[in-house]
Write a protein that holds these residues in place. Sequence first.
Motif, PDB file in Angstrom:
ATOM      1  N   ILE A  52       0.835  -1.136   0.003  1.00 56.52           N
ATOM      2  CA  ILE A  52      -0.010   0.055  -0.034  1.00 56.52           C
ATOM      3  C   ILE A  52       0.897   1.300   0.079  1.00 56.52           C
ATOM      4  O   ILE A  52       1.860   1.310   0.551  1.00 56.52           O
ATOM      5  CB  ILE A  52      -0.906  -0.054   1.221  1.00 56.52           C
ATOM      6  N   TYR A  53       0.471   2.332  -0.756  1.00 60.56           N
ATOM      7  CA  TYR A  53       1.512   3.340  -0.851  1.00 60.56           C
ATOM      8  C   TYR A  53       0.334   4.619  -0.794  1.00 60.56           C
ATOM      9  O   TYR A  53      -0.904   4.681  -0.946  1.00 60.56           O
ATOM     10  CB  TYR A  53       2.132   3.524  -2.113  1.00 60.56           C
ATOM     11  N   LEU A  54       1.157   5.872  -0.508  1.00 58.55           N
ATOM     12  CA  LEU A  54       0.550   7.096  -0.363  1.00 58.55           C
ATOM     13  C   LEU A  54       1.522   8.146  -1.323  1.00 58.55           C
ATOM     14  O   LEU A  54       2.534   8.031  -0.988  1.00 58.55           O
ATOM     15  CB  LEU A  54       0.297   7.580   0.938  1.00 58.55           C
ATOM     16  N   THR A  55       0.980   8.656  -2.393  1.00 60.44           N
ATOM     17  CA  THR A  55       1.920   9.694  -2.948  1.00 60.44           C
ATOM     18  C   THR A  55       2.102  11.131  -2.379  1.00 60.44           C
ATOM     19  O   THR A  55       1.062  11.397  -1.523  1.00 60.44           O
ATOM     20  CB  THR A  55       1.414   9.835  -4.534  1.00 60.44           C
ATOM     21  N   ILE A  63      -4.103   5.605   6.836  1.00 59.94           N
ATOM     22  CA  ILE A  63      -4.523   6.646   7.016  1.00 59.94           C
ATOM     23  C   ILE A  63      -4.380   7.167   8.541  1.00 59.94           C
ATOM     24  O   ILE A  63      -4.013   8.411   8.585  1.00 59.94           O
ATOM     25  CB  ILE A  63      -6.201   6.752   6.724  1.00 59.94           C
ATOM     26  N   GLN A  64      -4.332   6.358   9.344  1.00 62.27           N
ATOM     27  CA  GLN A  64      -4.075   6.834  10.681  1.00 62.27           C
ATOM     28  C   GLN A  64      -2.627   7.460  10.900  1.00 62.27           C
ATOM     29  O   GLN A  64      -2.485   8.176  11.683  1.00 62.27           O
ATOM     30  CB  GLN A  64      -4.265   5.382  11.487  1.00 62.27           C
ATOM     31  N   LYS A  65      -1.632   6.732  10.155  1.00 61.89           N
ATOM     32  CA  LYS A  65      -0.323   7.054  10.390  1.00 61.89           C
ATOM     33  C   LYS A  65       0.011   8.090   9.482  1.00 61.89           C
ATOM     34  O   LYS A  65       0.955   8.805   9.766  1.00 61.89           O
ATOM     35  CB  LYS A  65       0.604   5.755  10.077  1.00 61.89           C
ATOM     36  N   ASN A  66      -0.940   8.445   8.540  1.00 64.57           N
ATOM     37  CA  ASN A  66      -0.519   9.573   7.620  1.00 64.57           C
ATOM     38  C   ASN A  66      -1.851  10.561   7.490  1.00 64.57           C
ATOM     39  O   ASN A  66      -2.612  10.768   6.453  1.00 64.57           O
ATOM     40  CB  ASN A  66      -0.254   9.062   6.068  1.00 64.57           C
ATOM     41  N   PRO A  67      -2.078  11.160   8.621  1.00 68.46           N
ATOM     42  CA  PRO A  67      -3.389  12.188   8.656  1.00 68.46           C
ATOM     43  C   PRO A  67      -3.353  12.903   7.599  1.00 68.46           C
ATOM     44  O   PRO A  67      -2.405  14.040   7.586  1.00 68.46           O
ATOM     45  CB  PRO A  67      -3.602  12.540   9.973  1.00 68.46           C
ATOM     46  N   LYS A  68      -4.117  13.104   6.692  1.00 70.17           N
ATOM     47  CA  LYS A  68      -4.602  14.218   5.801  1.00 70.17           C
ATOM     48  C   LYS A  68      -5.915  14.511   5.871  1.00 70.17           C
ATOM     49  O   LYS A  68      -6.776  13.885   6.407  1.00 70.17           O
ATOM     50  CB  LYS A  68      -4.195  13.767   4.382  1.00 70.17           C
ATOM     51  N   SER A  69      -6.292  15.628   5.002  1.00 66.18           N
ATOM     52  CA  SER A  69      -7.689  16.228   4.724  1.00 66.18           C
ATOM     53  C   SER A  69      -8.226  15.674   3.830  1.00 66.18           C
ATOM     54  O   SER A  69      -9.616  15.351   3.797  1.00 66.18           O
ATOM     55  CB  SER A  69      -7.794  17.599   4.922  1.00 66.18           C
ATOM     56  N   ARG A  70      -7.600  14.923   3.006  1.00 66.51           N
ATOM     57  CA  ARG A  70      -8.261  14.458   1.592  1.00 66.51           C
ATOM     58  C   ARG A  70      -7.350  12.966   1.032  1.00 66.51           C
ATOM     59  O   ARG A  70      -6.161  13.348   1.146  1.00 66.51           O
ATOM     60  CB  ARG A  70      -8.466  15.442   0.435  1.00 66.51           C
ATOM     61  N   GLU A 124      -2.369  10.470  -3.063  1.00 66.65           N
ATOM     62  CA  GLU A 124      -3.014   9.110  -4.088  1.00 66.65           C
ATOM     63  C   GLU A 124      -2.781   7.925  -3.214  1.00 66.65           C
ATOM     64  O   GLU A 124      -1.695   7.852  -2.766  1.00 66.65           O
ATOM     65  CB  GLU A 124      -2.468   9.307  -5.236  1.00 66.65           C
ATOM     66  N   VAL A 125      -3.773   7.130  -3.084  1.00 61.72           N
ATOM     67  CA  VAL A 125      -3.629   5.768  -2.390  1.00 61.72           C
ATOM     68  C   VAL A 125      -3.726   4.840  -3.573  1.00 61.72           C
ATOM     69  O   VAL A 125      -4.390   4.700  -4.375  1.00 61.72           O
ATOM     70  CB  VAL A 125      -4.786   5.570  -1.228  1.00 61.72           C
ATOM     71  N   GLY A 126      -2.760   3.870  -3.300  1.00 62.53           N
ATOM     72  CA  GLY A 126      -2.578   2.651  -4.037  1.00 62.53           C
ATOM     73  C   GLY A 126      -2.526   1.423  -3.324  1.00 62.53           C
ATOM     74  O   GLY A 126      -1.861   1.525  -2.276  1.00 62.53           O
ATOM     75  N   ILE A 127      -3.114   0.452  -3.525  1.00 56.26           N
ATOM     76  CA  ILE A 127      -3.160  -0.788  -2.863  1.00 56.26           C
ATOM     77  C   ILE A 127      -3.330  -1.984  -3.675  1.00 56.26           C
ATOM     78  O   ILE A 127      -3.888  -1.986  -4.557  1.00 56.26           O
ATOM     79  CB  ILE A 127      -4.290  -0.742  -1.573  1.00 56.26           C
ATOM     80  N   PHE A 128      -2.360  -3.009  -3.320  1.00 56.06           N
ATOM     81  CA  PHE A 128      -2.362  -4.398  -3.697  1.00 56.06           C
ATOM     82  C   PHE A 128      -2.367  -5.378  -2.941  1.00 56.06           C
ATOM     83  O   PHE A 128      -1.388  -5.357  -1.849  1.00 56.06           O
ATOM     84  CB  PHE A 128      -1.173  -4.537  -4.885  1.00 56.06           C
ATOM     85  N   VAL A 129      -3.274  -6.313  -2.984  1.00 57.81           N
ATOM     86  CA  VAL A 129      -3.321  -7.425  -1.961  1.00 57.81           C
ATOM     87  C   VAL A 129      -3.253  -8.581  -2.870  1.00 57.81           C
ATOM     88  O   VAL A 129      -3.967  -8.894  -4.041  1.00 57.81           O
ATOM     89  CB  VAL A 129      -4.664  -7.332  -1.210  1.00 57.81           C
ATOM     90  N   LYS A 130      -2.492  -9.698  -2.430  1.00 59.62           N
ATOM     91  CA  LYS A 130      -2.559 -10.958  -3.404  1.00 59.62           C
ATOM     92  C   LYS A 130      -3.750 -11.528  -3.358  1.00 59.62           C
ATOM     93  O   LYS A 130      -4.691 -11.410  -2.157  1.00 59.62           O
ATOM     94  CB  LYS A 130      -1.487 -11.747  -2.600  1.00 59.62           C
ATOM     95  N   LYS A 131      -4.134 -12.187  -4.493  1.00 63.35           N
ATOM     96  CA  LYS A 131      -5.488 -12.921  -4.810  1.00 63.35           C
ATOM     97  C   LYS A 131      -5.910 -13.743  -3.551  1.00 63.35           C
ATOM     98  O   LYS A 131      -7.062 -13.546  -3.099  1.00 63.35           O
ATOM     99  CB  LYS A 131      -5.379 -13.810  -6.052  1.00 63.35           C
ATOM    100  N   LYS A 132      -4.855 -14.394  -3.009  1.00 61.23           N
ATOM    101  CA  LYS A 132      -5.563 -15.637  -2.007  1.00 61.23           C
ATOM    102  C   LYS A 132      -5.604 -14.918  -0.659  1.00 61.23           C
ATOM    103  O   LYS A 132      -6.573 -15.426   0.270  1.00 61.23           O
ATOM    104  CB  LYS A 132      -4.461 -16.449  -1.716  1.00 61.23           C
ATOM    105  N   TYR A 133      -5.499 -13.483  -0.503  1.00 64.35           N
ATOM    106  CA  TYR A 133      -5.819 -12.805   0.614  1.00 64.35           C
ATOM    107  C   TYR A 133      -7.011 -11.593   0.670  1.00 64.35           C
ATOM    108  O   TYR A 133      -7.537 -11.185   1.482  1.00 64.35           O
ATOM    109  CB  TYR A 133      -4.617 -11.985   1.293  1.00 64.35           C
ATOM    110  N   VAL A 134      -7.368 -11.762  -0.635  1.00 64.27           N
ATOM    111  CA  VAL A 134      -8.472 -10.797  -0.874  1.00 64.27           C
ATOM    112  C   VAL A 134      -9.783 -11.112  -0.126  1.00 64.27           C
ATOM    113  O   VAL A 134     -10.096 -12.523  -0.068  1.00 64.27           O
ATOM    114  CB  VAL A 134      -8.721 -10.653  -2.547  1.00 64.27           C
ATOM    115  N   LYS A 135     -10.508 -10.336   0.177  1.00 65.38           N
ATOM    116  CA  LYS A 135     -11.939 -10.628   0.842  1.00 65.38           C
ATOM    117  C   LYS A 135     -11.622 -10.988   2.380  1.00 65.38           C
ATOM    118  O   LYS A 135     -12.607 -11.843   2.967  1.00 65.38           O
ATOM    119  CB  LYS A 135     -12.714 -11.623   0.072  1.00 65.38           C
TER     120      LYS A 135
END
Length: 104
Positions: free
Chosen positions: A34-37, A64-71, A41-52
């Motif tokens: 997971i990243y924050l630009t 979000i908790q570690k990187n508080p922003k307004s948007r 901008e947030v991007g996330i990738f979870v391996k298929k077997k861990y989705v859901k």
Amino acid sequence: IPPSFTEHLQFIKSKPYSKWYVIIDEDKNRLGTIYLTKKNEVGIFVKKKYVKNGIGSIALRTLIQKNPKSRYIANINPKNQKSKIFFKKNGFNPFQISYELILN
């Protein structure tokens, strides 16, 4: 074919993200990333077997908790229904549609 972990890591290191995390479990298994630009901008990738499993939502809340922003913004391919559902479920609302023209 998705990039290998090493290729993905090299790609991430070459970009100016403000934060980038590997999502791991208590046994140190790599579940995704997971990243924050710098533009929030947030991007996330979870391996298929861990989705859901709720892992993506936990990772997003933690980011979000570690990187508080307004948007925060999630750029999603319009064809990616699963990603649209994920971000909407996590409180994101659509606000624009972008179009692209590619000239060869």
